[in-house]
Scaffold this active site. Structure first.
Site, PDB file in Angstrom:
ATOM      1  N   PHE A  10     -12.364   8.886   0.392  1.00  0.00           N
ATOM      2  CA  PHE A  10     -12.380   7.914  -0.693  1.00  0.00           C
ATOM      3  C   PHE A  10     -13.659   7.983  -1.522  1.00  0.00           C
ATOM      4  CE2 PHE A  10      -9.085   6.396   2.064  1.00  0.00           C
ATOM      5  CZ  PHE A  10      -8.099   6.042   1.164  1.00  0.00           C
ATOM      6  N   ASN A  16     -10.222  10.499  -3.480  1.00  0.00           N
ATOM      7  CA  ASN A  16      -9.179   9.484  -3.649  1.00  0.00           C
ATOM      8  C   ASN A  16      -9.859   8.159  -4.026  1.00  0.00           C
ATOM      9  OD1 ASN A  16      -7.295   7.447  -3.219  1.00  0.00           O
ATOM     10  ND2 ASN A  16      -6.414   8.385  -1.375  1.00  0.00           N
ATOM     11  N   HIS A  64      -0.216  10.579  -7.283  1.00  0.00           N
ATOM     12  CA  HIS A  64      -1.458  10.078  -6.686  1.00  0.00           C
ATOM     13  C   HIS A  64      -1.910  11.050  -5.590  1.00  0.00           C
ATOM     14  CE1 HIS A  64      -4.408   7.699  -4.668  1.00  0.00           C
ATOM     15  NE2 HIS A  64      -3.680   7.625  -3.561  1.00  0.00           N
ATOM     16  N   CYS A  92      -3.858   2.077  -2.684  1.00  0.00           N
ATOM     17  CA  CYS A  92      -3.647   3.215  -3.584  1.00  0.00           C
ATOM     18  C   CYS A  92      -2.427   3.086  -4.478  1.00  0.00           C
ATOM     19  CB  CYS A  92      -3.570   4.493  -2.790  1.00  0.00           C
ATOM     20  SG  CYS A  92      -5.067   4.726  -1.846  1.00  0.00           S
TER      21      CYS A  92
END
Ligand SMILES: CCCCCCCCCCCCCCCCCC(=O)SCCNC(=O)CCNC(=O)[C@H](O)C(C)(C)COP(=O)(O)OP(=O)(O)OC[C@H]1O[C@@H](n2cnc3c(N)ncnc32)[C@H](O)[C@@H]1OP(=O)(O)O
Length: 401
Positions: A219, A345, A312, A171
């Site tokens: 994810f 994500n 993020h 990430c």
């Protein structure tokens, strides 16, 4: 020639080799695969059905509880039921499946990156052959030549384009790629760097077990692309964000907390429960260091709530923790929460989506004559634990430049 004169000439020629001013973000593009869009409240049922795991009722209930708390509404995936029917080995970590996974992602990761990059290049307004450098980040690069070369071919970049691939940065890959692009642009006059981050979860997908539920709940797939360059800017080039200073910090002793490992059955990953707390304990120090390096003594005057924020969205509790420790007003992380809600994500690609959301929001706000913060902070994190921090500066009115 005297040493002093030679030194002076070298200095002048070196400064001609450097870009003027800080590197700037000149264009942004994003893309998601067309495979499947899965609403988060349907994910657990779908995941257990397609993996033939409905009998694992406790795990399914646990995944439902986790999905409910993610702050995610939907995610995009390349993986479809048709692909799973053709590859039953993707459901069992004990079966060899790495080759089949790599065969798929080796084609799809660069294709997804191409969709995002094509949008960025269109916005930039110059031909793709003017790109001098390419920095590509993905956790799916297990082959050489890799996705960077394929993307260069798909876009028709010049043969002399300087390519770099960042692999398995997870990430923080997007943050690291932007950091590297800044350094390249500032040190090579006229350089135009294409940053491409493309992530497809197929490399990691597996049947449910006690340790992989959070990853499967969190994810998603997506790609982001950014064009970065320093001055002098060409006619029509428009600076969206100036990249003032960038730092990378590793939190000592936290190697255990986040990780990915390539195995014969795909990529394994782990996310320790302590990650939000560890980030919360360390993020303010990283920000103070980055702002001190950008502004010197004036950094003392920075108030976190006076900035715009591109964080993020690793997970909802990470955003909550950062909001709490920095005492941020709730709307400060709106761009991050929006991206988490709409896409989940997407590992390294996520930060590009956040920058895109932020600039769209700023353009809309400028239409209403709202006073916008000029200074901002970008944060990305991943295995290490590594924290990439960047100080950004943006025009108060994004429509004026
Ligand atoms: C088609 C599908 C394709 C899917 C493919 C799979 C994709 C894999 C992708 C691999 C990529 C890997 C990249 C690795 C790099 C990561 C880089 C980052 O983003 S860094 C950032 C990465 N992001 C993160 O590390 C943050 C992830 N964490 C979160 O987002 C939240 O903690 C939450 C949503 C999971 C729960 O919300 P929260 O408010 O905490 O709610 P509660 O306290 O009420 O807990 C509810 C339940 O959750 C449990 N539990 C909690 N944490 C963990 C854990 N780590 N572990 C295990 N379990 C955990 C907890 O025990 C409880 O269980 P139960 O008592 O109900 O049985």
């Amino acid at each position: 020639m005297t040493t002093a004169k030679a030194g002076n000439i070298m200095h002048q020629s070196r400064s001609k080799e450097h870009g003027e001013g800080p590197a700037t973000v000149l264009a942004i593009g994003t893309a998601n695969p067309s495979g499947a869009i899965v609403p988060q409240d349907k994910f657990a049922d779908q995941f257990f059905r397609v993996t033939k795991s409905d009998h694992l009722t406790d795990l399914k209930e646990r995944l439902k509880r986790i999905c409910h708390k993610t702050g995610i509404e939907k995610r995009h995936f390349h993986l479809t039921e048709e692909i799973l029917l053709a590859h039953p080995e993707f459901l069992d970590r004990e079966l060899p499946s790495l080759d089949a996974r790599i065969d798929i992602v080796a084609t799809e990761v660069p294709k997804l990156a191409e969709s995002a990059a094509a949008k960025a290049i269109t916005e930039w307004g110059r031909p793709a052959t003017d790109i001098t450098h390419l920095v590509f980040s993905t956790y799916s690069a297990c082959r050489a030549p890799s996705a960077d070369l394929q993307l260069a071919s798909l876009l028709g970049l010049r043969h002399s384009v300087c390519r770099t691939i960042l692999s398995l940065h997870g990430c923080y890959g997007g943050g690291r790629a932007l950091h590297l692009a800044k350094e390249i642009a500032e040190n090579n006059r006229g350089a135009r760097v294409l940053v491409a981050c493309s992530e497809i979860t197929l490399a990691c997908f597996n049947g449910p077990d006690g340790s992989n539920l959070v990853g499967h709940a969190l994810f998603g797939d997506g790609a982001g692309a950014v064009i970065v360059g320093a001055g002098p800017l060409a006619a029509g080039e428009r600076p969206l964000f100036e990249m003032i200073s960038a730092t990378q910090t590793t939190i000592p002793g936290t190697e255990y907390a986040l990780g990915m490992q390539v195995t014969g059955g795909g990529i394994d990953f782990h996310l320790a429960i302590q990650v939000p707390m560890l980030l919360g304990q360390n993020v303010e120090r990283c920000l103070l260091d980055a702002f001190t390096s950008a502004l010197g003594d004036d950094a003392c005057d920075v108030t976190w709530n006076d900035l715009f924020w591109a964080v993020h969205p690793g997970g909802r509790p990470i955003l909550d923790k950062i909001e709490t420790v920095l005492k941020l007003e709730p709307e400060k992380l709106a761009a991050s929460r929006h991206v988490l809600r709409e896409y989940g994500n997407m590992s390294g690609a996520t930060i590009v989506f956040v920058l895109d959301e932020l600039r769209q929001h700023r353009e809309e706000e400028a239409d209403h004559d709202h006073r916008l913060p000029e200074w901002g902070a970008m944060l990305a994190f991943g295995p290490g634990i590594t924290i990439e921090t960047m100080v950004l500066h943006a025009p108060r009115n994004p429509k004026e430049n």
